[in-house]
Design a protein around this motif. Structure first.
Motif, mmCIF file in Angstrom:
data_model
loop_
_atom_site.group_PDB
_atom_site.id
_atom_site.type_symbol
_atom_site.label_atom_id
_atom_site.label_comp_id
_atom_site.label_asym_id
_atom_site.label_seq_id
_atom_site.Cartn_x
_atom_site.Cartn_y
_atom_site.Cartn_z
ATOM 1 N N GLU A 1 -11.690 3.708 -4.142
ATOM 2 C CA GLU A 1 -10.816 4.569 -3.351
ATOM 3 C C GLU A 1 -11.575 5.123 -2.162
ATOM 4 O O GLU A 1 -12.804 5.098 -2.120
ATOM 5 C CB GLU A 1 -10.273 5.720 -4.202
ATOM 6 C CG GLU A 1 -11.343 6.649 -4.718
ATOM 7 C CD GLU A 1 -10.805 7.744 -5.619
ATOM 8 O OE1 GLU A 1 -11.454 8.801 -5.692
ATOM 9 O OE2 GLU A 1 -9.759 7.563 -6.250
ATOM 10 N N HIS B 1 -10.897 8.346 1.111
ATOM 11 C CA HIS B 1 -10.084 9.465 1.600
ATOM 12 C C HIS B 1 -10.248 9.591 3.107
ATOM 13 O O HIS B 1 -11.228 9.091 3.668
ATOM 14 C CB HIS B 1 -10.520 10.764 0.927
ATOM 15 C CG HIS B 1 -10.681 10.645 -0.551
ATOM 16 N ND1 HIS B 1 -9.617 10.589 -1.409
ATOM 17 C CD2 HIS B 1 -11.788 10.537 -1.319
ATOM 18 C CE1 HIS B 1 -10.066 10.467 -2.660
ATOM 19 N NE2 HIS B 1 -11.382 10.420 -2.620
ATOM 20 N N ARG B 2 -9.350 10.286 3.748
ATOM 21 C CA ARG B 2 -9.467 10.543 5.187
ATOM 22 C C ARG B 2 -9.621 12.022 5.498
ATOM 23 O O ARG B 2 -10.343 12.381 6.417
ATOM 24 C CB ARG B 2 -8.243 9.997 5.930
ATOM 25 C CG ARG B 2 -8.200 8.496 5.972
ATOM 26 C CD ARG B 2 -7.053 8.005 6.822
ATOM 27 N NE ARG B 2 -7.013 6.543 6.822
ATOM 28 C CZ ARG B 2 -5.976 5.844 7.216
ATOM 29 N NH1 ARG B 2 -4.892 6.442 7.662
ATOM 30 N NH2 ARG B 2 -6.027 4.527 7.184
ATOM 31 N N PRO C 1 -7.149 -2.131 2.710
ATOM 32 C CA PRO C 1 -6.716 -1.519 1.451
ATOM 33 C C PRO C 1 -5.701 -2.370 0.697
ATOM 34 O O PRO C 1 -4.879 -3.053 1.295
ATOM 35 C CB PRO C 1 -6.089 -0.192 1.893
ATOM 36 C CG PRO C 1 -5.797 -0.338 3.326
ATOM 37 C CD PRO C 1 -6.702 -1.394 3.882
ATOM 38 N N ARG D 1 -3.841 -0.729 -1.512
ATOM 39 C CA ARG D 1 -2.782 0.285 -1.524
ATOM 40 C C ARG D 1 -2.971 1.089 -0.260
ATOM 41 O O ARG D 1 -4.023 1.690 -0.034
ATOM 42 C CB ARG D 1 -2.886 1.203 -2.740
ATOM 43 C CG ARG D 1 -1.775 2.261 -2.768
ATOM 44 C CD ARG D 1 -1.970 3.223 -3.947
ATOM 45 N NE ARG D 1 -0.891 4.157 -4.089
ATOM 46 C CZ ARG D 1 -0.848 5.368 -3.520
ATOM 47 N NH1 ARG D 1 -1.844 5.774 -2.759
ATOM 48 N NH2 ARG D 1 0.168 6.172 -3.712
ATOM 49 N N ALA D 2 -1.958 1.110 0.575
ATOM 50 C CA ALA D 2 -2.036 1.786 1.865
ATOM 51 C C ALA D 2 -2.336 3.272 1.696
ATOM 52 O O ALA D 2 -2.051 3.875 0.652
ATOM 53 C CB ALA D 2 -0.729 1.596 2.627
ATOM 54 N N TYR D 3 -2.895 3.850 2.721
ATOM 55 C CA TYR D 3 -3.241 5.272 2.714
ATOM 56 C C TYR D 3 -1.992 6.127 2.529
ATOM 57 O O TYR D 3 -0.971 5.914 3.172
ATOM 58 C CB TYR D 3 -3.935 5.647 4.024
ATOM 59 C CG TYR D 3 -4.274 7.103 4.104
ATOM 60 C CD1 TYR D 3 -5.320 7.634 3.361
ATOM 61 C CD2 TYR D 3 -3.538 7.957 4.909
ATOM 62 C CE1 TYR D 3 -5.628 8.984 3.418
ATOM 63 C CE2 TYR D 3 -3.845 9.303 4.979
ATOM 64 C CZ TYR D 3 -4.888 9.812 4.233
ATOM 65 O OH TYR D 3 -5.192 11.154 4.290
ATOM 66 N N SER D 4 -2.101 7.100 1.637
ATOM 67 C CA SER D 4 -1.048 8.090 1.418
ATOM 68 C C SER D 4 -1.532 9.408 1.997
ATOM 69 O O SER D 4 -2.522 9.981 1.518
ATOM 70 C CB SER D 4 -0.768 8.253 -0.076
ATOM 71 O OG SER D 4 0.003 9.422 -0.301
ATOM 72 N N ASP D 5 -0.842 9.887 3.022
ATOM 73 C CA ASP D 5 -1.223 11.134 3.667
ATOM 74 C C ASP D 5 -1.069 12.323 2.719
ATOM 75 O O ASP D 5 -1.902 13.229 2.715
ATOM 76 C CB ASP D 5 -0.377 11.342 4.928
ATOM 77 C CG ASP D 5 -0.859 12.513 5.752
ATOM 78 O OD1 ASP D 5 -2.027 12.493 6.184
ATOM 79 O OD2 ASP D 5 -0.061 13.462 5.955
ATOM 80 N N TYR E 1 -5.493 9.377 -0.211
ATOM 81 C CA TYR E 1 -6.337 8.288 -0.689
ATOM 82 C C TYR E 1 -5.683 6.942 -0.436
ATOM 83 O O TYR E 1 -4.480 6.843 -0.212
ATOM 84 C CB TYR E 1 -6.715 8.448 -2.163
ATOM 85 C CG TYR E 1 -5.667 8.024 -3.162
ATOM 86 C CD1 TYR E 1 -5.667 6.738 -3.683
ATOM 87 C CD2 TYR E 1 -4.702 8.915 -3.617
ATOM 88 C CE1 TYR E 1 -4.712 6.351 -4.607
ATOM 89 C CE2 TYR E 1 -3.752 8.534 -4.538
ATOM 90 C CZ TYR E 1 -3.763 7.248 -5.033
ATOM 91 O OH TYR E 1 -2.819 6.865 -5.952
ATOM 92 N N MET E 2 -6.538 5.921 -0.428
ATOM 93 C CA MET E 2 -6.106 4.532 -0.393
ATOM 94 C C MET E 2 -7.014 3.780 -1.342
ATOM 95 O O MET E 2 -8.114 4.250 -1.672
ATOM 96 C CB MET E 2 -6.146 3.962 1.023
ATOM 97 C CG MET E 2 -7.463 4.054 1.726
ATOM 98 S SD MET E 2 -7.276 3.568 3.462
ATOM 99 C CE MET E 2 -8.534 4.593 4.204
#
Length: 151
Positions: free
Chosen positions: A64, A66-67, A92, A94-98, A102-103
């Motif tokens: 995983e 994070h941004r 990724p 799994r695309a990034y979830s704002d 995480y992705m």
């Protein structure tokens, strides 16, 4: 990424005031008396997630990233293996979830580290990580993840 022991936390004061607060929290808190949950240190800029679990098999797990937050993962009890790698040009799975920050990445980790009681790892947004893995067999772990906002 940085991997070290909590007794060396003073070496990382140059990373900024948020890291100083995070390490003070880790050094001053008796985690034997702290239940699982989320604990604010400085609002949503710095907070701790206290978790207890048994380590797991690597099969089926993904790395995983994070941004919005940097992870400081501290093992208060037990030990676990963490796979890690550099983000680089990986895509990724799994695309990034704002909202969840995480992705996921399907690649296998390039490196592994065993974190034991009293040790921590710092994972920046460009550091992929796969925590909670078994070293030999399943063992109970108490881990604190301090989330430090990037901004």
């Amino acid at each position: 990424m940085i991997i070290d022991t909590l007794e060396n936390a003073a070496r990382y004061q140059g990373l900024g005031a948020k890291f100083v607060k995070a390490f003070e929290y880790l050094q001053q808190t008796d985690f034997n008396a702290v239940a699982k949950g989320k604990y604010e240190i400085d609002g949503d800029r710095i907070f701790a997630i206290v978790n207890e679990y048994d380590t797991i098999e690597e099969a089926g797990e993904q790395m995983e990233s994070h941004r919005k937050y940097i992870d400081v993962q501290f093992v208060a009890a037990g030990e676990e293996r963490i796979g890690h790698d550099f983000l680089g040009d990986k895509s990724p799975s799994r695309a990034y979830s704002d909202t969840e920050d995480y992705m996921l990445f399907a690649e296998k980790p390039a490196f592994y580290t065993t974190l034991r009681q009293g040790q921590f790892a710092i994972f920046y947004p460009t550091d992929l990580h796969m925590p909670n893995l078994r070293v030999a067999g399943p063992v109970p772990v108490k881990k604190i993840v301090i989330k430090i906002s990037v901004q």
